[in-house]
Motif scaffolding. Structure first.
Motif, PDB file in Angstrom:
ATOM      1  N   VAL A  47       0.816  -1.206   0.000  1.00  0.00           N
ATOM      2  CA  VAL A  47       0.000   0.000   0.000  1.00  0.00           C
ATOM      3  C   VAL A  47       0.858   1.268   0.000  1.00  0.00           C
ATOM      4  O   VAL A  47       0.707   2.130  -0.865  1.00  0.00           O
ATOM      5  N   ASN A  48       1.746   1.407   0.977  1.00  0.00           N
ATOM      6  CA  ASN A  48       2.519   2.645   1.067  1.00  0.00           C
ATOM      7  C   ASN A  48       3.427   2.871  -0.137  1.00  0.00           C
ATOM      8  O   ASN A  48       3.477   3.995  -0.639  1.00  0.00           O
ATOM      9  N   PRO A  49       4.139   1.866  -0.652  1.00  0.00           N
ATOM     10  CA  PRO A  49       4.924   2.115  -1.868  1.00  0.00           C
ATOM     11  C   PRO A  49       4.061   2.554  -3.053  1.00  0.00           C
ATOM     12  O   PRO A  49       4.455   3.431  -3.827  1.00  0.00           O
ATOM     13  N   THR A  50       2.868   1.970  -3.183  1.00  0.00           N
ATOM     14  CA  THR A  50       1.975   2.357  -4.280  1.00  0.00           C
ATOM     15  C   THR A  50       1.484   3.785  -4.099  1.00  0.00           C
ATOM     16  O   THR A  50       1.513   4.583  -5.049  1.00  0.00           O
ATOM     17  N   LEU A  51       1.032   4.127  -2.904  1.00  0.00           N
ATOM     18  CA  LEU A  51       0.579   5.491  -2.650  1.00  0.00           C
ATOM     19  C   LEU A  51       1.705   6.499  -2.855  1.00  0.00           C
ATOM     20  O   LEU A  51       1.483   7.580  -3.406  1.00  0.00           O
ATOM     21  N   LEU A  52       2.908   6.153  -2.424  1.00  0.00           N
ATOM     22  CA  LEU A  52       4.045   7.059  -2.613  1.00  0.00           C
ATOM     23  C   LEU A  52       4.365   7.255  -4.093  1.00  0.00           C
ATOM     24  O   LEU A  52       4.671   8.368  -4.519  1.00  0.00           O
ATOM     25  N   THR A  53       4.279   6.197  -4.874  1.00  0.00           N
ATOM     26  CA  THR A  53       4.525   6.324  -6.314  1.00  0.00           C
ATOM     27  C   THR A  53       3.501   7.253  -6.947  1.00  0.00           C
ATOM     28  O   THR A  53       3.846   8.178  -7.693  1.00  0.00           O
ATOM     29  N   LEU A  54       2.224   7.040  -6.647  1.00  0.00           N
ATOM     30  CA  LEU A  54       1.160   7.866  -7.220  1.00  0.00           C
ATOM     31  C   LEU A  54       1.278   9.326  -6.795  1.00  0.00           C
ATOM     32  O   LEU A  54       1.201  10.232  -7.634  1.00  0.00           O
ATOM     33  N   THR A  55       1.462   9.569  -5.513  1.00  0.00           N
ATOM     34  CA  THR A  55       1.499  10.943  -5.039  1.00  0.00           C
ATOM     35  C   THR A  55       2.800  11.649  -5.419  1.00  0.00           C
ATOM     36  O   THR A  55       2.803  12.859  -5.648  1.00  0.00           O
ATOM     37  N   THR A  56       3.891  10.916  -5.524  1.00  0.00           N
ATOM     38  CA  THR A  56       5.151  11.509  -5.985  1.00  0.00           C
ATOM     39  C   THR A  56       5.019  11.951  -7.433  1.00  0.00           C
ATOM     40  O   THR A  56       5.417  13.063  -7.802  1.00  0.00           O
ATOM     41  N   GLN A  57       4.455  11.092  -8.277  1.00  0.00           N
ATOM     42  CA  GLN A  57       4.282  11.452  -9.683  1.00  0.00           C
ATOM     43  C   GLN A  57       3.341  12.640  -9.822  1.00  0.00           C
ATOM     44  O   GLN A  57       3.597  13.555 -10.602  1.00  0.00           O
ATOM     45  N   ARG A  58       2.252  12.648  -9.075  1.00  0.00           N
ATOM     46  CA  ARG A  58       1.326  13.770  -9.120  1.00  0.00           C
ATOM     47  C   ARG A  58       2.017  15.043  -8.640  1.00  0.00           C
ATOM     48  O   ARG A  58       1.862  16.123  -9.220  1.00  0.00           O
ATOM     49  N   GLY A  59       2.766  14.942  -7.579  1.00  0.00           N
ATOM     50  CA  GLY A  59       3.459  16.097  -7.033  1.00  0.00           C
ATOM     51  C   GLY A  59       4.451  16.717  -7.991  1.00  0.00           C
ATOM     52  O   GLY A  59       4.660  17.935  -7.996  1.00  0.00           O
ATOM     53  N   ARG A  60       5.055  15.891  -8.821  1.00  0.00           N
ATOM     54  CA  ARG A  60       6.042  16.384  -9.788  1.00  0.00           C
ATOM     55  C   ARG A  60       5.406  17.150 -10.941  1.00  0.00           C
ATOM     56  O   ARG A  60       6.074  17.955 -11.574  1.00  0.00           O
ATOM     57  N   ILE A  61       4.136  16.915 -11.216  1.00  0.00           N
ATOM     58  CA  ILE A  61       3.484  17.565 -12.362  1.00  0.00           C
ATOM     59  C   ILE A  61       3.415  19.079 -12.153  1.00  0.00           C
ATOM     60  O   ILE A  61       3.935  19.835 -12.957  1.00  0.00           O
ATOM     61  N   ASP A  62       2.773  19.512 -11.073  1.00  0.00           N
ATOM     62  CA  ASP A  62       2.663  20.954 -10.853  1.00  0.00           C
ATOM     63  C   ASP A  62       2.371  21.304  -9.394  1.00  0.00           C
ATOM     64  O   ASP A  62       1.786  22.338  -9.100  1.00  0.00           O
ATOM     65  N   CYS A  63       2.792  20.428  -8.485  1.00  0.00           N
ATOM     66  CA  CYS A  63       2.514  20.664  -7.068  1.00  0.00           C
ATOM     67  C   CYS A  63       3.777  20.948  -6.255  1.00  0.00           C
ATOM     68  O   CYS A  63       3.701  21.108  -5.038  1.00  0.00           O
ATOM     69  N   GLY A  64       4.918  20.952  -6.898  1.00  0.00           N
ATOM     70  CA  GLY A  64       6.154  21.211  -6.164  1.00  0.00           C
ATOM     71  C   GLY A  64       6.738  19.997  -5.474  1.00  0.00           C
ATOM     72  O   GLY A  64       7.558  20.123  -4.568  1.00  0.00           O
ATOM     73  N   GLY A  65       6.321  18.810  -5.875  1.00  0.00           N
ATOM     74  CA  GLY A  65       6.877  17.584  -5.294  1.00  0.00           C
ATOM     75  C   GLY A  65       6.049  17.048  -4.143  1.00  0.00           C
ATOM     76  O   GLY A  65       4.965  17.559  -3.838  1.00  0.00           O
ATOM     77  N   LEU A  66       6.563  16.012  -3.512  1.00  0.00           N
ATOM     78  CA  LEU A  66       5.908  15.384  -2.362  1.00  0.00           C
ATOM     79  C   LEU A  66       6.855  15.430  -1.178  1.00  0.00           C
ATOM     80  O   LEU A  66       8.006  15.004  -1.281  1.00  0.00           O
ATOM     81  N   ASP A  67       6.376  15.938  -0.065  1.00  0.00           N
ATOM     82  CA  ASP A  67       7.178  15.989   1.158  1.00  0.00           C
ATOM     83  C   ASP A  67       6.941  14.740   2.007  1.00  0.00           C
ATOM     84  O   ASP A  67       7.879  14.091   2.459  1.00  0.00           O
TER      85      ASP A  67
END
Length: 110
Positions: A47-67
């Motif tokens: 679960v956590n690796p999958t969520l991190l992959t999804l949110t990291t990719q989304r964050g890179r688009i136009d959100c300034g990354g994932l903290d």
């Protein structure tokens, strides 16, 4: 490192470190409404690796990354900190401040 993370707060229920494909976990024994260790293991491996992959990719688009990632389940918070080698995951009691504990975790791991 796990004992140092537990030292950040008595509200920490369990700590998981997923590093280079290896999972190490430790739980407090006195937690109410705890999920099973087998369930926690699958959360850290799947679960956590999958969520991190999804949110990291989304964050890179136009959100300034994932903290970090914070999930609020019914019985606890799950604070997940991505690292280049995997992630550190901390399960936190609901009456605690997960952002404060997460900031302390980030400072510890710097």
């Amino acid at each position: 490192m796990i004992d140092e993370i537990f030292g950040l707060s008595n509200a920490i229920r369990y700590v998981a470190i997923y590093k280079n494909g290896e999972l190490i976990m430790k739980s407090r024994t006195d937690t109410a409404n705890a999920s099973s260790s087998e369930s926690d293991r699958y959360e850290e491996l799947l679960v956590n690796p999958t969520l991190l992959t999804l949110t990291t990719q989304r964050g890179r688009i136009d959100c300034g990354g994932l903290d970090y990632l914070l999930v609020r389940y019914g019985n606890f918070f799950q604070f997940v900190l991505p690292k280049k080698w995997g992630h550190v995951s901390v399960c936190i009691e609901t009456e605690a401040d997960p952002i404060k504990i997460g900031d302390a975790l980030k400072n510890l791991l710097r």
